[in-house]
Design a protein around this motif. Structure first.
Motif, short mmCIF file in Angstrom:
data_model
loop_
_atom_site.label_atom_id
_atom_site.label_comp_id
_atom_site.label_asym_id
_atom_site.label_seq_id
_atom_site.Cartn_x
_atom_site.Cartn_y
_atom_site.Cartn_z
N SER A 16 61.98 29.12 14.23
CA SER A 16 63.43 28.97 14.45
C SER A 16 63.98 29.95 15.48
O SER A 16 65.14 29.81 15.89
N ILE B 12 76.42 27.71 2.80
CA ILE B 12 75.08 27.95 2.25
C ILE B 12 74.72 26.97 1.14
O ILE B 12 73.54 26.73 0.86
N ARG B 13 75.71 26.35 0.50
CA ARG B 13 75.42 25.42 -0.59
C ARG B 13 74.56 24.26 -0.11
O ARG B 13 73.75 23.72 -0.88
N GLU B 14 74.73 23.88 1.16
CA GLU B 14 73.99 22.73 1.69
C GLU B 14 72.50 23.01 1.81
O GLU B 14 71.69 22.08 1.84
N VAL B 15 72.14 24.29 1.93
CA VAL B 15 70.71 24.64 2.09
C VAL B 15 70.29 25.64 1.02
O VAL B 15 69.39 26.46 1.23
N SER C 153 61.49 30.83 7.97
CA SER C 153 62.92 31.10 7.83
C SER C 153 63.71 30.36 8.90
O SER C 153 63.40 30.43 10.09
N THR C 154 64.76 29.63 8.48
CA THR C 154 65.57 28.86 9.44
C THR C 154 66.69 29.70 10.05
O THR C 154 67.24 29.35 11.09
N ASP D 22 68.72 35.85 7.10
CA ASP D 22 67.88 35.93 5.90
C ASP D 22 67.34 37.36 5.72
O ASP D 22 67.32 37.89 4.60
N HIS E 182 68.57 25.35 -1.64
CA HIS E 182 67.17 25.25 -2.06
C HIS E 182 66.24 25.99 -1.10
O HIS E 182 65.19 26.51 -1.49
N VAL E 183 66.64 26.04 0.19
CA VAL E 183 65.81 26.69 1.20
C VAL E 183 65.77 28.19 0.99
O VAL E 183 64.69 28.81 1.06
#
Length: 333
Positions: free
Chosen positions: A83, A140-143, A190-191, A196, A145-146
């Motif tokens: 990324s 952050i809710r959209e990702v 890591s995206t 992160d 799980h990541v």
């Protein structure tokens, strides 16, 4: 004095302009003196550097430039993080602030934010023993799980676009750099590598800040940008003409040396100056011609008004009268 840091890589020459707009938004709304720290690589041109200097000097602030060469260990780790090519290596510069800038604390801003408030309000936040102050990430809710897979908590996960760093507190945590490297080495998938890593190393001891210090554009009702630091996180940036923030971006762009309106004003001033010089020259020529005409009329009147010689000359030239010598002269002869 407020300490402010921005980081950029400027391959196409446009990102320096965006950094300039961020600075203009800060300077236009902040009364306190600001000391700017620009973290950059070799892509920042001398021309754009000069424009940043010009902008800062205009508002009577100071600016420093830091040509960044990333440590070899970090470069090796980054080579495995896919990324990085999406976000550019400049996103990692903020991770090195404790080692680069010798100040107690500093505000970091991404170049896709607009500061529509007095930055002193954020600067005066008391961090106490915390490593940093930041705002919870509104997307952050959209990702979720990541980041869960990396041991990070979405409920506490902060966004790194606006951060108030306590550099002294971070330096006292002597293993901060090695912990950052270890996280990137352990999670090459890591995206959002810089964000992160900051959450992994400092997330256990950070001060949550009010939302208005880093309000995502997409979550602002009716796009009311007053008294906020607006973050255009996502694909549509403030400099895109279809963006709802385009008007605010253009407002601050006009205050910078990159302003197209300023170039138009310069051309207009040059044109007005040229026209004025032409008109001035025409007026001089007309005045000179008028003076010559007046002098000619006066000279002609003087010739007509002269007695004796002119009249006698004309009589003699006509041949109608013969000029006689006085009799006394004849007798002498």
């Amino acid at each position: 004095m407020i300490q402010l840091a921005l980081a950029l890589q400027d391959k196409d020459g446009r990102y320096a302009e965006h950094a300039g707009v961020v600075l203009a938004s800060v300077f236009n709304n902040t009364a306190s003196p600001v000391n700017v720290h620009i973290l950059h690589d070799e892509t920042l041109t001398d021309e754009n550097k000069q424009k940043l200097l010009q902008l800062t000097a205009r508002y009577k602030h100071t600016i420093n430039f830091y040509p960044i060469v990333l440590p070899e260990e970090m470069l090796q780790v980054m080579a495995a993080v896919n990324s990085i090519n999406i976000w550019t290596p400049a996103c990692m510069y903020r991770l090195l602030l404790p080692a680069l800038v010798e100040v107690e604390k500093i505000i970091y801003l991404d170049c896709d934010v607009l500061v529509n408030m007095d930055l002193a309000e954020l600067w005066n936040t008391d961090l106490q023993h915390h490593y940093l102050g930041a705002v919870w990430d509104q997307g952050i809710r959209e990702v979720a799980h990541v980041i869960h897979d990396k041991g990070l908590n979405p409920d506490l996960y902060f966004n790194s676009g606006v951060v108030l760093f306590s550099l002294n507190n971070i330096r006292s945590h002597v293993t901060w750099y090695q912990e950052t490297i270890n996280f990137l080495r352990n999670y090459p998938d890591s995206t959002m590598p810089d964000q992160d890593a900051l959450n992994a190393v400092f997330g256990g001891n950070y001060l949550p800040l009010d939302l208005h210090y880093n309000f995502f554009n997409l979550t602002i009702p009716d796009h009311n940008y007053s008294s906020k630091i607006v973050h255009f996180a996502g694909p549509v940036k403030s400099w895109d003409q279809e963006s709802p923030g385009w008007g605010l971006y253009r407002k601050y762009l006009r205050l910078t040396p990159w302003s197209p309106f300023r170039a138009i004003r310069k051309r207009r001033k040059r044109k007005v100056r040229y026209v004025n010089l032409r008109l001035k020259r025409i007026r001089k020529l007309k005045l000179r011609a008028k003076r010559r005409a007046r002098a000619h009329v006066i000279f002609s009147k003087l010739r007509v008004a002269r007695p004796g010689k002119s009249r006698r000359h004309h009589v003699m030239k006509s041949g109608k009268v013969r000029l006689l010598r006085p009799s006394g002269i004849r007798k002498l002869l």
